[in-house]
Motif scaffolding. Structure first.
Motif, PDB file in Angstrom:
ATOM      1  N   UNK A 292       0.855  -1.183   0.000  1.00 14.81           N
ATOM      2  CA  UNK A 292       0.000   0.000   0.000  1.00 14.81           C
ATOM      3  C   UNK A 292       0.895   1.238   0.000  1.00 14.81           C
ATOM      4  N   UNK A 293       0.730   2.024  -1.007  1.00 18.54           N
ATOM      5  CA  UNK A 293       1.491   3.262  -1.066  1.00 18.54           C
ATOM      6  C   UNK A 293       2.995   3.055  -1.007  1.00 18.54           C
ATOM      7  N   UNK A 294       3.460   1.938  -1.540  1.00 21.40           N
ATOM      8  CA  UNK A 294       4.894   1.696  -1.555  1.00 21.40           C
ATOM      9  C   UNK A 294       5.421   1.034  -0.295  1.00 21.40           C
TER      10      UNK A 294
ATOM     11  N   UNK B  57     -10.342   3.219  -0.605  1.00 24.50           N
ATOM     12  CA  UNK B  57      -9.691   4.529  -0.442  1.00 24.50           C
ATOM     13  C   UNK B  57      -8.328   4.421   0.229  1.00 24.50           C
ATOM     14  N   UNK B  58      -8.173   3.454   1.117  1.00 22.99           N
ATOM     15  CA  UNK B  58      -6.861   3.309   1.773  1.00 22.99           C
ATOM     16  C   UNK B  58      -5.779   3.040   0.740  1.00 22.99           C
ATOM     17  N   UNK B  59      -6.126   2.221  -0.241  1.00 23.81           N
ATOM     18  CA  UNK B  59      -5.130   1.929  -1.269  1.00 23.81           C
ATOM     19  C   UNK B  59      -4.961   3.083  -2.240  1.00 23.81           C
ATOM     20  N   UNK B  60      -6.020   3.859  -2.414  1.00 27.76           N
ATOM     21  CA  UNK B  60      -5.973   4.904  -3.440  1.00 27.76           C
ATOM     22  C   UNK B  60      -5.354   6.200  -2.934  1.00 27.76           C
ATOM     23  N   UNK B  61      -5.571   6.493  -1.658  1.00 28.66           N
ATOM     24  CA  UNK B  61      -5.101   7.785  -1.136  1.00 28.66           C
ATOM     25  C   UNK B  61      -3.606   8.023  -1.381  1.00 28.66           C
ATOM     26  N   UNK B  62      -2.766   7.025  -1.162  1.00 29.56           N
ATOM     27  CA  UNK B  62      -1.336   7.285  -1.413  1.00 29.56           C
ATOM     28  C   UNK B  62      -1.056   7.768  -2.829  1.00 29.56           C
TER      29      UNK B  62
ATOM     30  N   UNK C 200       2.026   7.877   3.929  1.00 26.02           N
ATOM     31  CA  UNK C 200       2.044   8.663   2.696  1.00 26.02           C
ATOM     32  C   UNK C 200       1.431  10.046   2.914  1.00 26.02           C
ATOM     33  N   UNK C 201       0.465  10.109   3.824  1.00 27.15           N
ATOM     34  CA  UNK C 201      -0.112  11.402   4.183  1.00 27.15           C
ATOM     35  C   UNK C 201       0.987  12.305   4.751  1.00 27.15           C
ATOM     36  N   UNK C 202       1.777  11.697   5.625  1.00 28.75           N
ATOM     37  CA  UNK C 202       2.834  12.476   6.272  1.00 28.75           C
ATOM     38  C   UNK C 202       3.865  12.948   5.254  1.00 28.75           C
ATOM     39  N   UNK C 203       4.031  12.185   4.192  1.00 31.70           N
ATOM     40  CA  UNK C 203       5.008  12.594   3.187  1.00 31.70           C
ATOM     41  C   UNK C 203       4.577  13.877   2.497  1.00 31.70           C
TER      42      UNK C 203
END
Lengths: 188, 1036
Positions: A138-140, B119-124, B160-163
């Motif tokens: 997930x997200x890398x 959405x968890x997978x898509x948000x990043x 990823x949010x934090x990034x």
């Protein structure tokens, strides 16, 4: 972290592209073909790590060697199964050998889902292919490495379609006459 | 209506072999129609097809709004398709991203785990800073979701949010930590958290030290190798900031190294020990020695194990890290490492190459370079047309063409990895990188590893021969291309560096440059195909000019410089040539000890005529640099030519007649004022500005007047004065005034016996020279007489000992020219001109005794600074252009670096930040209240205005609104879009529970306590906006 996961076949046709950063479509395609060029010429005995493709090599030069890690993708790992290449591009925070195992888990999970998986399964069910990957990364970030959990996670999303019946093994479709997909591309 | 499923599309592709392009275009057209349909099934199928085609590079950005529609379908199947399409096709600039936010928030809060996962997978993939803040509040509760799958995915998403927006980590971190500390947490979730912490860890290791005990427990408990690997990687970043960890970590790590069966874990353990600085920390103790021995021993084992190239590769990676701190440990493994340089696998070679650059010293330099050179020479240079395989994809692009071999596609993926087995060609970039590394190794620390510079010069010459061809560039774009990338130029720079820095081999270096410049030797000196190595000419040209006095045969050099093919050289090289020509000429002409005989006069006149002939066409060269130099020297040469013809000659054997001063004094003075020394980079900046330097006052206040006057008067008169000053050697100055310069071609046509004398002169030069040539050769012979590798082409005559090797070569030689490829070593005798007269031997110290060579360092003022590092020797080209290019595939996490996460034990600064956070929170709360109020008012007004302006006027706005409604996305976004962009948009997007960044920034700028005012201001703004819309409606 993992920057991208790619699957393409012996002729360089993509079967799965997943970039964990937003990238222009044209750049994606260029990267795929660069990596394909690198990977297609690998001999039998070669290791499973690629030198950086030119697109990435340029950007990595500017990285400072002072820190042990950085954000630049520095590792291109691949495995070759039958007709397909599985590629993982990652930064130095991933372990190269562990990534090889990760690809193995991915393929095993697909095999568990499709029963004796082959390229055709992945072509016709590319949504499932994405779902499987989504269960693992997930997200890398790798979120699951256990085979059964990955398979269960995909199955929870609904039934996995089998390959269409008339595409069965040794099926009636006979486009044969090309070996390995080599010579085909030269004429194109 | 006929509808195609994804299956049909793929089948269709197979059935339209050869016409895929049209078929795809047709299909996309169909999709465009289908996607507008109201039938959600049809819509989502179309989207699926588009997503499939996107994989092959077919743009689907136009469908982003439809993606949103499908995402908002209540059916999971559709949703999944929609989310996949969003992940695959949304880019940073996708406009509907703002509208997606609400859908994401809604689905995160769904009761169904599978829906939450979407959405968890898509948000990043789609997140941007403004969204991050708003989505955060919905994500945080998911960390405690009953389903472990949701928890672990949430952790990754939060990362990823934090990034994109580091502040989000502040509220999220305590909760993530709580999950990590929980012993009863699902191991999958723990592993995911460890992965995330590992990503976060290297940015700010000190913040994660409090976690060390827990992480340590996890490591010792074991069980999960995947997690152990990450833990070790994490610890490797923690140990440098907390040395006490080392003692604690060492036992479990060594235990793992001894016991684990997993190669990956074993490797990461070793790697962790190296990278975490553990090796250094325990150095000297018995324990430390043992660890070092263990690690290196295991790594060696990895290299030696038959058949596993992967282990070899990673072992090299690990060695590469050790070599910086423990070169001696790596040096012990030199044998296996050097083996890898010749590995058939390019990846391994590259790694080994990186490594040997680090391990090189003065003892093994020759051996390593020799190995690499052999590799370069034995592989033929691939010409551009050689690799159809390499280019096929690049040229055609990938098209999802028919699956022509189904049998292949059906092959089960399971059994084993399959690999093809042709040997790889030696790719161009590898070749380039080998040459670079050689230059790099040799020039390291201002040539501290080189004991024999003549050897190095030979290496450089050999490198020119194996240089890969550079891409042919047309004259027009030539200047734009970064020529420094040319490997030939790299070699040239080295040649230049050696010549400038090492005085003792300067004449040899100049000889080398001379041999490169010779036109008739070009076939020998450069690769036979392509234009490889030509970049070296720029530097060779400079050398023969600057050090013209060292030239053994200046006249042939001048001939080569003036050769008609020189005009076709790249403009940079040509410009250097132009500069070199007068220098070489001046070295030929400037001797004032030789009488100005008629013979000398004709010789000089002829030379100058040829130079003028060469320069004339160049005065209109497209490159400004070339043009300017050509014009300048053209005038100078004409001047000199006139002086030469105008100066009376003495008789052949008579008294000494002075040559013209212009040749003996003026011309040399232009070039020999001061010797050029290497100057450190940045030294120029350190030159103090003279106090009395005044750049502001005009030098001559009367400049304008002078200029205009000069224009009026013309040049004639002044010129004569100048002429006179230079030309008059002995007072016998004749008829310069009326003479018009004759064209060079005319001069050449003149029926004089110049050609003959030119020939004579050349022979004479050759005749004079051999003693120099012979001396050099003899020196070599003497020095190399017991070197089995030295090849002496005329050993029969010479006195050198005949070695078996040289015998073989000599036999070859008697039949043909030197066959370079059959010579087993790289140490070539590159001198092959002229017969070698016996005698004139000069003894020199034999080779055995390493010469103390004096190498000039950079000149600089004051202490050397960082920018003056020696890295400019080989390649000063990184940094600028590439830094700009950085971003590809790269996730920028630098924002995290400034975000402190520690628990605030006693840290003053920390308290401050906490205060800050509190204040910010208070602000945000107020803001939320205010915004909610604004929102309420705005909706009210909107309804009102809608009631008023229902009819014909707001068609556009309403149309859009309608669409949005259908997509089931909150009304306020629809409004936002309808209104178009504007300051009010940010407000419109504000959510009830989180303030947008934009607003907050505005907020921060304002002074404290203005919240109330701001609030009302915002309201007013809203009202105004509304009113405008209303007004428009009313007017129309």
């Amino acid at each position: 972290m993992i920057n991208a996961v790619l699957v393409f076949n012996n002729a360089g046709q993509p079967r799965l592209t997943k970039f964990y950063t937003q990238l222009e479509t044209s750049v994606q395609q260029r990267l795929i073909s660069e990596i394909f060029t690198l990977v297609a010429n690998r001999p039998n005995s070669a290791c499973n790590f690629l030198p950086l493709p030119p697109l990435l090599a340029n950007s990595s030069k500017s990285s400072t060697p002072t820190t042990p890690h950085n954000d630049t993708p520095s590792l291109v790992t691949y495995r070759h199964y039958a007709t397909l290449y599985f590629i993982v591009i990652s930064t130095s925070t991933e372990s190269p050998l562990a990534l090889l195992d990760l690809i193995q888990v991915f393929v095993q999970a697909l095999d568990g889902l499709f029963e004796n998986v082959c390229e055709l399964d992945l072509i016709f069910n590319f949504e499932t292919l994405h779902a499987t990957l989504g269960e693992m990364i997930v997200g890398g970030v790798v979120v699951e490495t256990q085979l059964d959990k990955v398979v269960d996670g995909v199955k929870a999303q609904g039934t996995v379609a089998k390959r269409p019946v008339n595409e069965g093994k040794g099926g009636g479709l006979n486009f044969g006459g090309f070996g390995r997909g080599d010579g085909v591309w030269t004429g194109r | 209506m006929f509808e195609k499923s994804l299956y049909d599309l793929i089948r269709g592709l197979r059935n339209h072999k050869g016409k895929e392009k049209e078929y795809i275009n047709d299909s996309i057209k169909e999709c465009r129609k289908e996607i507008r349909s109201n039938d959600m099934d049809l819509k989502s199928t179309a989207l699926m097809k588009l997503t499939y085609l996107e994989m092959f590079g077919h743009d689907m950005s136009w469908a982003s709004f439809n993606v949103l529609e499908v995402m908002s379908s209540p059916k999971y199947r559709h949703k999944r398709t929609g989310y996949l399409a969003a992940v695959q096709s949304f880019r940073r600039d996708t406009e509907v991203l703002m509208l997606a936010e609400n859908q994401l928030k809604k689905d995160i809060s769904s009761p169904t785990p599978t829906v939450i996962s979407l959405p968890l997978g898509a948000i990043p993939h789609v997140i941007n800073p403004s969204m991050a803040n708003s989505v955060l509040s919905d994500l945080l509760p998911r960390l405690t979701h009953s389903h472990p799958v949701i928890r672990k995915k949430t952790v990754a998403t939060l990362y990823r949010l934090a990034l994109v927006y580091p502040e989000t980590l502040r509220p999220a971190w305590p909760k993530i930590k709580e999950r990590l500390q929980d012993d009863n947490e699902n191991p999958s979730v723990t592993a995911a958290i460890v992965n995330v912490v590992c990503e976060l860890g290297w940015r700010r290791p000190q913040d994660f030290l409090p976690l060390a005990p827990r992480l340590f427990d996890l490591l010792v408990e074991g069980g999960n190798n995947w997690m152990a690997i990450k833990l070790i990687k994490l610890f490797a970043t923690l140990t440098p900031v907390e040395p006490r960890l080392i003692k604690k970590l060492l036992p479990p790590l060594t235990k793992i190294i001894r016991e684990t069966g997993a190669m990956s874990l074993l490797y990461e353990c070793i790697n962790g020990i190296i990278q975490g600085g553990i090796l250094e920390a325990v150095e000297g103790t018995a324990e430390g020695d043992e660890v070092a021995r263990l690690c290196v021993g295991k790594l060696r084992g990895m290299m030696v194990i038959e058949g596993d190239a992967n282990l070899k590769y990673v072992a090299l990676l690990a060695f590469d890290k050790i070599v910086r701190s423990h070169p001696y440990l790596v040096a012990q493994q030199q044998d296996v490492i050097l083996e890898c340089i010749d590995d058939p696998d390019i990846s391994i070679r590259m790694r080994a190459l990186d490594l040997v650059v680090g391990m090189v010293n003065s003892e093994n330099l020759t051996a390593i370079v020799g190995r690499l050179m052999r590799q370069l020479r034995n592989a033929p240079i691939a010409s551009a047309t050689d690799g159809p395989n390499n280019d096929r994809v690049r040229n055609t692009g990938v098209v999802p063409y028919a699956e022509e071999d189904d049998s292949d596609a059906e092959e089960s993926l399971q059994p084993h990895e399959q690999r093809s087995d042709q040997p790889p060609p030696l790719p161009e970039d590898y070749r380039v990188s080998v040459i670079r590394r050689i230059l790099d190794m040799c020039s390291r620390d201002t040539y501290s590893n080189i004991t024999d510079f003549e050897w190095y010069l030979d290496v450089l010459i050999q490198l020119v021969r194996v240089s890969p061809a550079t891409k042919a560039v047309s004259a027009a774009e030539e200047d734009d291309i970064e020529q420094t990338d040319d490997i030939g130029a790299g070699i040239g720079r080295e040649l230049q560096n050696v010549a400038v820095r090492v005085k003792s081999v300067r004449s040899e270096a100049v000889d080398t440059a001379q041999s490169l410049v010779f036109v008739d030797k070009r076939d020998q000196m450069f690769p036979s195909s392509g234009n490889g190595g030509q970049g070296v000419l720029e530097y060779a040209g400079w050398l023969v000019g600057e050090y013209a006095i060292y030239l053994s045969s200046p006249e042939p050099v001048l001939n080569s410089l003036l050769h008609s093919t020189s005009v076709q050289l790249p403009s940079r090289t040509l410009a250097v040539y132009l500069q070199a020509i007068p220098k070489v000429f001046s070295s030929l002409a400037s001797n004032d000890q030789i009488s100005w005989t008629p013979e000398r006069q004709t010789l000089m006149s002829l030379l100058m005529a040829r130079i003028i002939h060469f320069l004339e066409p160049l005065s209109t060269h497209p490159s400004l640099e070339v043009q300017e130099r050509a014009v300048e020297y053209l005038e100078l040469m004409r001047l000199a030519a006139e002086a030469a013809t105008g100066t009376a000659t003495g008789s052949e054997h008579g008294d000494f007649t002075d040559p013209p001063l212009l040749l003996t004094q003026a011309l040399p003075a232009l070039f020999t004022a001061a010797e050029l020394n290497p100057v450190a980079r940045g030294a120029q900046h350190k030159v103090p500005v003279p106090e009395d330097l005044d750049l502001d006052t005009p030098i001559n206040p009367n400049l304008q007047f002078l200029l205009s006057q000069a224009e009026l008067e013309g040049f004639e008169t002044d010129e004569d004065d100048v002429y006179a000053a230079y030309i008059e050697p002995t007072g016998s100055y004749t008829e310069t005034g009326g003479q018009v310069s004759v064209s060079a071609a005319e001069r050449l046509d003149a029926p004089q016996k110049e050609t003959a004398s030119y020939q004579n002169a050349a022979v004479e030069e050759e005749y004079l020279d051999p003693d120099i040539i012979a001396r050099r050769k003899a020196e070599r012979k003497e020095r190399y007489k017991d070197d089995p590798f030295y090849i002496d082409p005329d050993a029969d005559k010479g006195s050198g000992a005949v070695t078996p090797l040289s015998k073989i070569v000599r036999e070859n030689n008697s039949n043909t020219d030197i066959d370079i490829d059959s010579i087993p070593i790289m140490d070539l005798n590159l001198e092959n001109r002229g017969p070698s007269p016996a005698g004139n031997h000069r003894t020199r110290s034999p080779r055995k005794v390493p010469k103390r060579v004096e190498i000039m360092g950079d000149e600089t003022l004051g202490p050397p600074d960082e920018s003056s590092n020696r890295d400019d020797i080989v390649s000063p080209r990184h940094n600028q252009s590439q830094k700009a290019k950085k971003g590809l595939l790269q996730v920028d996490s630098s924002g995290l670096g400034s975000l402190s996460l520690d628990d605030g034990d006693d840290n003053n600064r920390r308290k401050l930040t906490r205060l800050e956070v509190e204040r910010r929170e208070a602000e945000e709360a107020e803001m939320r209240k205010a915004l909610a109020e604004v929102e309420r008012k705005r909706l009210e007004m909107q309804r009102e205005s809608e009631r008023i302006a229902v009819k014909e006027e707001a068609v556009v706005v309403r149309k859009k609104k309608k669409k949005v409604r259908k997509a089931d996305i909150g009304g306020e976004e629809g409004e936002g879009e309808g209104e178009g962009a504007g300051g009010a948009d940010a407000d419109a997007d504000a959510d009830a529970d989180a303030a947008p960044v934009k607003k907050k920034k505005k907020k921060k700028v304002g002074p404290e306590g203005e919240t109330e005012g701001d609030d009302t201001a915002a309201k007013k703004k809203k009202k105004k906006k509304r009113r405008v819309v209303g007004l428009n409606g009313g007017n129309e």
